[in-house]
Design a protein around this motif. Structure first.
Motif, PDB file in Angstrom:
ATOM      1  N   ASN A 286      -4.876   4.369   8.211  1.00 34.37           N
ATOM      2  CA  ASN A 286      -5.262   2.940   7.706  1.00 34.37           C
ATOM      3  C   ASN A 286      -3.849   2.284   7.541  1.00 34.37           C
ATOM      4  OD1 ASN A 286      -7.799   3.710   7.523  1.00 34.37           O
ATOM      5  ND2 ASN A 286      -7.986   3.941   5.341  1.00 34.37           N
ATOM      6  N   ALA A 287      -2.861   2.819   7.225  1.00 34.56           N
ATOM      7  CA  ALA A 287      -1.621   2.256   6.967  1.00 34.56           C
ATOM      8  C   ALA A 287      -1.012   1.844   8.535  1.00 34.56           C
ATOM      9  CB  ALA A 287      -0.451   3.162   6.566  1.00 34.56           C
TER      10      ALA A 287
ATOM     11  N   TYR B 263      -1.445  -6.314  10.186  1.00 38.55           N
ATOM     12  CA  TYR B 263      -1.791  -7.359   9.341  1.00 38.55           C
ATOM     13  C   TYR B 263      -0.536  -7.854   8.648  1.00 38.55           C
ATOM     14  CZ  TYR B 263      -6.605  -7.286  10.579  1.00 38.55           C
ATOM     15  OH  TYR B 263      -7.804  -7.304  11.304  1.00 38.55           O
ATOM     16  N   GLY B 264       0.784  -7.229   8.854  1.00 36.50           N
ATOM     17  CA  GLY B 264       1.992  -7.510   7.979  1.00 36.50           C
ATOM     18  C   GLY B 264       1.817  -7.100   6.541  1.00 36.50           C
ATOM     19  N   VAL B 265       1.007  -5.950   6.440  1.00 35.43           N
ATOM     20  CA  VAL B 265       1.148  -5.261   5.080  1.00 35.43           C
ATOM     21  C   VAL B 265       2.563  -4.355   4.914  1.00 35.43           C
ATOM     22  CG1 VAL B 265      -0.137  -3.707   3.688  1.00 35.43           C
ATOM     23  CG2 VAL B 265      -1.302  -5.411   4.867  1.00 35.43           C
ATOM     24  N   THR B 266       2.996  -4.460   3.709  1.00 30.34           N
ATOM     25  CA  THR B 266       3.944  -3.540   3.635  1.00 30.34           C
ATOM     26  C   THR B 266       3.679  -2.254   3.088  1.00 30.34           C
ATOM     27  OG1 THR B 266       5.523  -5.269   2.645  1.00 30.34           O
ATOM     28  CG2 THR B 266       5.901  -3.237   1.986  1.00 30.34           C
ATOM     29  N   ILE B 267       4.095  -1.021   3.736  1.00 28.81           N
ATOM     30  CA  ILE B 267       3.613   0.265   3.468  1.00 28.81           C
ATOM     31  C   ILE B 267       4.841   1.041   3.008  1.00 28.81           C
ATOM     32  CG2 ILE B 267       2.849   2.660   4.307  1.00 28.81           C
ATOM     33  CD1 ILE B 267       0.837   0.038   4.627  1.00 28.81           C
ATOM     34  N   ILE B 268       4.820   1.675   1.660  1.00 27.19           N
ATOM     35  CA  ILE B 268       5.837   2.509   1.041  1.00 27.19           C
ATOM     36  C   ILE B 268       5.090   3.849   0.928  1.00 27.19           C
ATOM     37  CG2 ILE B 268       7.071   2.899  -1.125  1.00 27.19           C
ATOM     38  CD1 ILE B 268       7.408   0.024  -1.564  1.00 27.19           C
TER      39      ILE B 268
ATOM     40  N   CYS C 289       0.835  -1.079   0.090  1.00 30.61           N
ATOM     41  CA  CYS C 289       0.059   0.015  -0.059  1.00 30.61           C
ATOM     42  C   CYS C 289       0.903   1.246  -0.040  1.00 30.61           C
ATOM     43  CB  CYS C 289      -0.722   0.016   1.247  1.00 30.61           C
ATOM     44  SG  CYS C 289      -2.195  -1.355   1.072  1.00 30.61           S
ATOM     45  N   LEU C 290       0.468   2.362  -0.902  1.00 30.44           N
ATOM     46  CA  LEU C 290       1.028   3.443  -1.101  1.00 30.44           C
ATOM     47  C   LEU C 290       0.073   4.498  -0.421  1.00 30.44           C
ATOM     48  CD1 LEU C 290       2.549   1.697  -3.249  1.00 30.44           C
ATOM     49  CD2 LEU C 290       3.406   3.827  -3.811  1.00 30.44           C
TER      50      LEU C 290
END
Length: 349
Positions: A275-276, A282-287, A263-264
């Motif tokens: 939200n990020a 949840y282990g989501v990668t954020i850039i 997610c960006l």
């Protein structure tokens, strides 16, 4: 029962959710839609009775908000007139998915309403926030579209009035597969910026959904597709992974499908930063943005295992039932309570 359902048309998620809710709402009576906003790219298959340009967010080409265009589109006297004209008093229940005109109309006419949707969850102090505090962002989330009571939606039940996301039936009953491509939807970037960044990753196929193209266009490892609810859903169901903004509906669907997710967040949009923060759990990668090392970041992300899968504690039927029962329980506003006038509206800005 006559129900007015106000839907914010800033982005596609509110419209997609409304289309999923309609069959359930119609079980309780006649439903009219007030569609407010002017920058959604999804065809709204809804019984729209009232329409407004509303207050909308507009994006530039490189991941941020277009503040100049947003300012030009801000017509406060028009908003006040539309709020006066909107007949909220003729409905038994007003459900408001983050629309300021409906909120103002209910204040002017002393009509109770249920604030419904993702933004409603930010009425709780327990909902995750970005580490960097944003006073203006908090004010917008809490006061842009106030209601008498709230049903919030979020990735987890952070408070007793917050429920899981409304996942559309095509996703709920899908048989996910991995056909090797990565589904991409980054509406806050221009096609050129996204294509230039991803075409460097030649050993991976990307299906990029575009606001501009009218037909499918392929070149190299890139397939450019027009935005459509069905097309995007099918692409995501059969994708290896998903790259998108840090909104709510698309990340929730990707997590429900068990997809790897990158997610960006839109720069300058506090809600997406919040939200990020929640998605990291949840282990989501954020850039933060597409920059000179984006290619390397994508390769690193592809080595990471899929994010934690989202589970649903309540069905869409259950959530709609909660909203209806909450609306029925609201007591009429007392006549001696003060009305909001035009000066009050202008003071908010």
């Amino acid at each position: 029962m006559k129900i007015l359902y106000a839907v914010q048309a800033t982005g596609n998620g509110h419209i997609s959710r409304a289309m999923e809710l309609m069959p359930f709402l119609k079980q309780y009576g006649e439903v009219d839609i007030f569609l407010s906003g002017s920058n959604s790219h999804l065809q709204a298959d809804l019984p729209i009775k009232f329409r407004s340009n509303g207050l909308s967010l507009f994006y530039g080409n490189t991941g941020g908000l277009d503040y100049w265009r947003m300012w030009k589109e801000l017509h406060l006297k028009r908003i006040f007139r539309e709020a006066q004209a909107l007949p909220v008093e003729k409905y038994d229940l007003v459900i408001n998915d983050f629309d300021s005109i409906t909120s103002l109309s209910c204040k002017l006419k002393k009509v109770k309403s249920v604030g419904f949707g993702h933004q409603a969850s930010f009425q709780s102090a327990y909902t995750p926030r970005d580490d960097k505090k944003d006073i203006a962002g908090e004010i917008i989330l809490k006061h842009y579209a106030t209601s008498s009571a709230y049903i919030g939606l979020h990735f987890a039940s952070y408070d007793d009035f917050i429920y899981p996301p409304v996942i559309k039936s095509e996703i709920l009953y899908a048989d996910p597969s991995d056909q090797g491509h990565i589904t991409v939807y980054l509406s806050h970037y221009s096609d050129e910026v996204v294509i230039n960044a991803l075409q460097k990753i030649k050993d991976v196929r990307f299906e990029i959904f575009s606001k501009k193209v009218k037909s499918v266009t392929s070149f190299g490892n890139i397939k450019l597709l027009p935005i459509s609810n069905t097309g995007f859903t099918q692409s995501m169901i059969h994708s290896k992974a998903v790259i998108t903004g840090a909104g709510f509906e698309t990340p929730a669907e990707a997590l429900y499908l068990g997809k790897q997710l990158l997610c960006l967040p839109i720069r300058g949009q506090y809600e997406q930063r919040c939200n990020a923060a929640a998605l990291k759990d949840y282990g989501v990668t954020i850039i933060d943005k597409i920059s000179h090392n984006f290619t390397e970041q994508v390769y690193q992300w592809l080595q990471v295992s899929a994010a934690k899968q989202l589970s649903l504690s309540h069905s869409t039927y259950d959530i709609v039932q909660q909203a209806i029962e909450l609306g029925r329980s609201l007591q009429p506003i007392k006549k001696e309570e003060s009305l909001l006038n035009e000066e009050d509206l202008l003071a908010l800005f």
